[in-house]
Motif scaffolding. Structure first.
Motif, PDB file in Angstrom:
ATOM      1  N   LEU A 184      -2.676   5.742 -17.431  1.00  0.00           N
ATOM      2  CA  LEU A 184      -3.217   6.561 -16.137  1.00  0.00           C
ATOM      3  C   LEU A 184      -3.835   7.912 -16.724  1.00  0.00           C
ATOM      4  O   LEU A 184      -3.298   8.708 -17.461  1.00  0.00           O
ATOM      5  N   PRO A 185      -5.217   7.567 -16.780  1.00  0.00           N
ATOM      6  CA  PRO A 185      -6.076   8.990 -17.447  1.00  0.00           C
ATOM      7  C   PRO A 185      -5.819  10.243 -16.479  1.00  0.00           C
ATOM      8  O   PRO A 185      -5.619  10.260 -15.239  1.00  0.00           O
ATOM      9  N   GLY A 186      -5.732  11.415 -17.246  1.00  0.00           N
ATOM     10  CA  GLY A 186      -5.393  12.562 -16.597  1.00  0.00           C
ATOM     11  C   GLY A 186      -4.037  13.139 -16.247  1.00  0.00           C
ATOM     12  O   GLY A 186      -3.828  14.202 -15.749  1.00  0.00           O
ATOM     13  N   THR A 187      -3.122  12.084 -16.367  1.00  0.00           N
ATOM     14  CA  THR A 187      -1.795  12.261 -16.046  1.00  0.00           C
ATOM     15  C   THR A 187      -1.035  13.039 -17.361  1.00  0.00           C
ATOM     16  O   THR A 187      -1.348  12.515 -18.124  1.00  0.00           O
ATOM     17  N   TYR A 211       5.559  -1.986 -29.240  1.00  0.00           N
ATOM     18  CA  TYR A 211       6.791  -1.323 -29.863  1.00  0.00           C
ATOM     19  C   TYR A 211       8.192  -1.786 -29.584  1.00  0.00           C
ATOM     20  O   TYR A 211       8.821  -1.982 -30.654  1.00  0.00           O
ATOM     21  N   PRO A 262      10.973   7.162 -35.352  1.00  0.00           N
ATOM     22  CA  PRO A 262       9.939   8.218 -34.804  1.00  0.00           C
ATOM     23  C   PRO A 262      10.524   9.708 -34.936  1.00  0.00           C
ATOM     24  O   PRO A 262       9.775  10.588 -35.313  1.00  0.00           O
ATOM     25  N   ARG A 284      -1.613   7.630 -24.796  1.00  0.00           N
ATOM     26  CA  ARG A 284      -2.475   7.123 -23.801  1.00  0.00           C
ATOM     27  C   ARG A 284      -2.022   7.740 -22.551  1.00  0.00           C
ATOM     28  O   ARG A 284      -3.202   8.283 -21.594  1.00  0.00           O
ATOM     29  N   PRO A 285      -1.057   7.768 -22.139  1.00  0.00           N
ATOM     30  CA  PRO A 285      -0.617   8.424 -20.799  1.00  0.00           C
ATOM     31  C   PRO A 285      -1.168   9.815 -20.519  1.00  0.00           C
ATOM     32  O   PRO A 285      -1.249  10.411 -19.378  1.00  0.00           O
ATOM     33  N   MET A 286      -1.328  10.538 -21.733  1.00  0.00           N
ATOM     34  CA  MET A 286      -1.734  11.864 -21.637  1.00  0.00           C
ATOM     35  C   MET A 286      -3.286  12.153 -21.185  1.00  0.00           C
ATOM     36  O   MET A 286      -3.943  13.282 -21.140  1.00  0.00           O
ATOM     37  N   GLY A 287      -4.029  10.828 -21.170  1.00  0.00           N
ATOM     38  CA  GLY A 287      -5.369  11.001 -20.879  1.00  0.00           C
ATOM     39  C   GLY A 287      -6.394  11.585 -21.868  1.00  0.00           C
ATOM     40  O   GLY A 287      -7.607  11.792 -21.802  1.00  0.00           O
ATOM     41  N   ARG A 304       1.404   4.367 -27.515  1.00  0.00           N
ATOM     42  CA  ARG A 304       2.054   4.368 -26.320  1.00  0.00           C
ATOM     43  C   ARG A 304       2.561   5.634 -25.707  1.00  0.00           C
ATOM     44  O   ARG A 304       2.661   5.935 -24.229  1.00  0.00           O
ATOM     45  N   LEU A 305       2.374   6.805 -26.701  1.00  0.00           N
ATOM     46  CA  LEU A 305       2.971   7.747 -26.354  1.00  0.00           C
ATOM     47  C   LEU A 305       1.829   8.848 -25.759  1.00  0.00           C
ATOM     48  O   LEU A 305       1.668   9.620 -24.734  1.00  0.00           O
ATOM     49  N   ALA A 327       2.426  -0.449 -36.567  1.00  0.00           N
ATOM     50  CA  ALA A 327       3.715  -0.299 -35.772  1.00  0.00           C
ATOM     51  C   ALA A 327       3.624   1.475 -35.163  1.00  0.00           C
ATOM     52  O   ALA A 327       3.953   1.519 -34.160  1.00  0.00           O
ATOM     53  N   THR A 347       0.991   1.855 -32.987  1.00  0.00           N
ATOM     54  CA  THR A 347       1.275   1.419 -31.453  1.00  0.00           C
ATOM     55  C   THR A 347       2.295   2.315 -30.778  1.00  0.00           C
ATOM     56  O   THR A 347       2.174   2.588 -29.667  1.00  0.00           O
ATOM     57  N   TYR A 348       3.182   3.020 -31.754  1.00  0.00           N
ATOM     58  CA  TYR A 348       4.220   3.947 -30.863  1.00  0.00           C
ATOM     59  C   TYR A 348       3.614   5.061 -30.417  1.00  0.00           C
ATOM     60  O   TYR A 348       3.473   5.333 -29.284  1.00  0.00           O
ATOM     61  N   MET A 403       2.868  16.383 -30.894  1.00  0.00           N
ATOM     62  CA  MET A 403       2.656  16.731 -29.199  1.00  0.00           C
ATOM     63  C   MET A 403       2.505  18.338 -28.982  1.00  0.00           C
ATOM     64  O   MET A 403       2.010  18.490 -28.275  1.00  0.00           O
ATOM     65  N   PRO A 410       3.426   0.992 -21.348  1.00  0.00           N
ATOM     66  CA  PRO A 410       2.730   1.318 -20.294  1.00  0.00           C
ATOM     67  C   PRO A 410       1.543   0.086 -19.853  1.00  0.00           C
ATOM     68  O   PRO A 410       0.855  -0.034 -20.601  1.00  0.00           O
ATOM     69  N   VAL A 413       3.464  -6.573 -33.730  1.00  0.00           N
ATOM     70  CA  VAL A 413       3.438  -4.950 -34.028  1.00  0.00           C
ATOM     71  C   VAL A 413       2.545  -4.408 -32.951  1.00  0.00           C
ATOM     72  O   VAL A 413       2.608  -3.222 -32.648  1.00  0.00           O
TER      73      VAL A 413
END
Lengths: 256, 199
Positions: free
Chosen positions: A249-252, A87, B118, B160-163, B157-158, B150, B153-154, B127, A245, A84
């Motif tokens: 990447l912080p800030g992107t 994903y 999702p 974290r890249p947004m900072g 993943r979505l 789960a 986790t999904y 979002m 990922p 888990v």
């Protein structure tokens, strides 16, 4: 109520009443059973997280009139944790569970080989040592083979003429020779057939030497083969093999 | 079988969750014997709940207005969003009086076996809420079971890249429980998340 003990993998759970759950289990020697786990949804439950899907447990069960009752549970391995956390692994894992649930139709008919295959697949999936896509395809082919739907990747599936052959047809049962070939058969690349044969026999060194394009084509063929035998698997529609990922990447700014 | 209205009432009550044929019969006869004003009041609230209750356009919580009480409250911290599965979870967290941010109700958890992915949840709406840039932390408070994990986790993943700072509710031993009955997963998590006692 006579008691018995068995190893089991939890395939799925559904809520029952206020705090109970019905767990569908694939046991080592009693085949598929449905059992009630009383009070598991309470925070004070002594079963707790042991009876979640993907768990491999040692159970004591009491035979009931319609459903058995779980009386004790001890974890053998909690594959759920590792599955888990990623994903792609999770969506792959749910396809494995649904496939077994569909292939093992009769309850309480021993299905030891399916149990062992599933336990092995979940273990590898939870460690992340192999690509989920390959685990999935290998599992689907082998699980179907155990149930008597083994595809043929060498000799012609219709007349048995020794291969290799060029055309693949899920309805015919695998590769077919030029004279048996039904219309609308596909012509996969030879490398894809080598990969599929390796996945069916569990030849991992050969399977892992293949490139992504071959793996994607193998995916399509396996999906077609599974669809022919099992109709539509609900979880297959939600399969998402996008890798997580690696570094955040912080800030992107990106909206997936 | 009873005649007409009594049997209709028993049939309707029997369709409620957790109510079997015997309970339905018992409730029906209780209502038959009860005071007429009490029964009218019950009938009135039943109709009202369908007429008045809507879902908050911001968080998806149940509400009588277009926006729920929590989303309308100006004292709430706009930088924090707590993501939960059901409206029931909002109430559970509100009872702790620990959280001063706002909520986002997903409407369930990802469960491919039941055909819920999702797209069936209110993830797109989440979002959209983040687009304004006010939010700095997302607390994932989905259930600590497999589907909830789960979903977390999904979402991570979505997100974290947004900072954003993405946090997950801690899991561990229930207060008032017994250590020896704790399952291995929970006890393991409790060890992982242990903290220094003078904090």
């Amino acid at each position: 109520m006579p008691l018995y003990r068995d190893e089991a993998i939890v395939l799925r759970t559904q809520k029952l009443g206020e705090a109970d759950r019905i767990a569908t289990l694939l046991t080592r020697s009693h085949g598929k059973i449905r059992a009630v786990a009383k009070g598991v949804r309470r925070t004070s439950s002594r079963f707790g997280a042991r009876l979640e899907p993907f768990s491999h447990v040692d159970l004591q069960l009491a035979t009931g009139r319609t459903l058995d009752v779980v009386t004790q549970a001890v974890s053998i391995a909690a594959y759920g944790e590792g599955i888990v956390s990623d994903y792609a692994r999770y969506t792959t894992g749910t396809v494995l569970l649904e496939t077994v649930d569909r292939l093992v139709v009769e309850e309480k008919e021993p299905a030891t080989q399916q149990h062992l295959l599933l336990a092995g697949a979940l273990r590898v999936l939870s460690t992340g040592e192999r690509e989920p896509r390959l685990i999935l395809d290998s599992f689907l082919l082998r699980s179907l083979a155990i149930s008597g739907y083994a595809p043929s990747f060498g000799d012609c599936a219709r007349c048995g003429e020794p291969g290799p052959h060029r055309a693949f047809n899920p309805a015919a049962g695998g590769m077919v020779c030029a004279s048996c070939r039904p219309p609308a058969s596909t012509m996969p690349a030879p490398a894809t057939i080598t990969l599929l044969a390796a996945l069916l026999t569990g030849d991992w060194p050969t399977a892992e030497r293949t490139d992504p394009r071959t793996r994607r084509e193998a995916d399509t063929l396996v999906a077609a083969f599974v669809a022919w035998h099992l109709d539509r698997l609900r979880s297959l529609r939600h399969l998402d093999l996008t890798p997580a990922p690696v570094v955040p990447l912080p800030g992107t700014e990106s909206l997936g | 079988m009873y005649e007409g209205a009594v049997q209709d009432l028993i049939d309707e009550l029997g369709r409620l969750p957790g109510v079997g044929p015997k309970s339905a019969q018992r409730i029906a006869f209780h209502l038959l014997a009860a005071d007429e004003t009490d029964v009218r009041r019950l009938a009135h609230v039943l109709v009202q709940v369908k007429e008045k209750v809507k879902f908050c356009e911001i968080c998806g919580n149940v509400s009588e207005e277009t926006q729920c009480r929590i989303c309308r409250d100006p004292r709430r911290d706009l930088a924090l969003i707590c993501v939960v599965e059901e409206a029931k979870d909002v109430v559970a967290i509100e009872r702790t009086r620990e959280f001063r941010g706002r909520y986002h109700v997903l409407g369930g958890a990802i469960s491919p076996i039941e055909g819920i992915g999702p797209d069936e949840l209110r993830i797109r709406e989440l979002m959209q809420r983040l687009a304004s840039g006010e939010v700095t932390e997302i607390i994932l408070a989905t259930d600590p079971n497999l589907e909830g994990e789960a979903t977390a986790t999904y979402l991570s993943r979505l997100l974290r890249p947004m900072g954003l700072r993405v946090t997950r509710l801690a899991s561990g031993l229930p207060v008032g429980g017994d250590l020896e009955y704790a399952d291995e997963v929970t006890l393991g998590r409790a060890f992982e998340g242990r903290r220094s006692i003078d904090d």
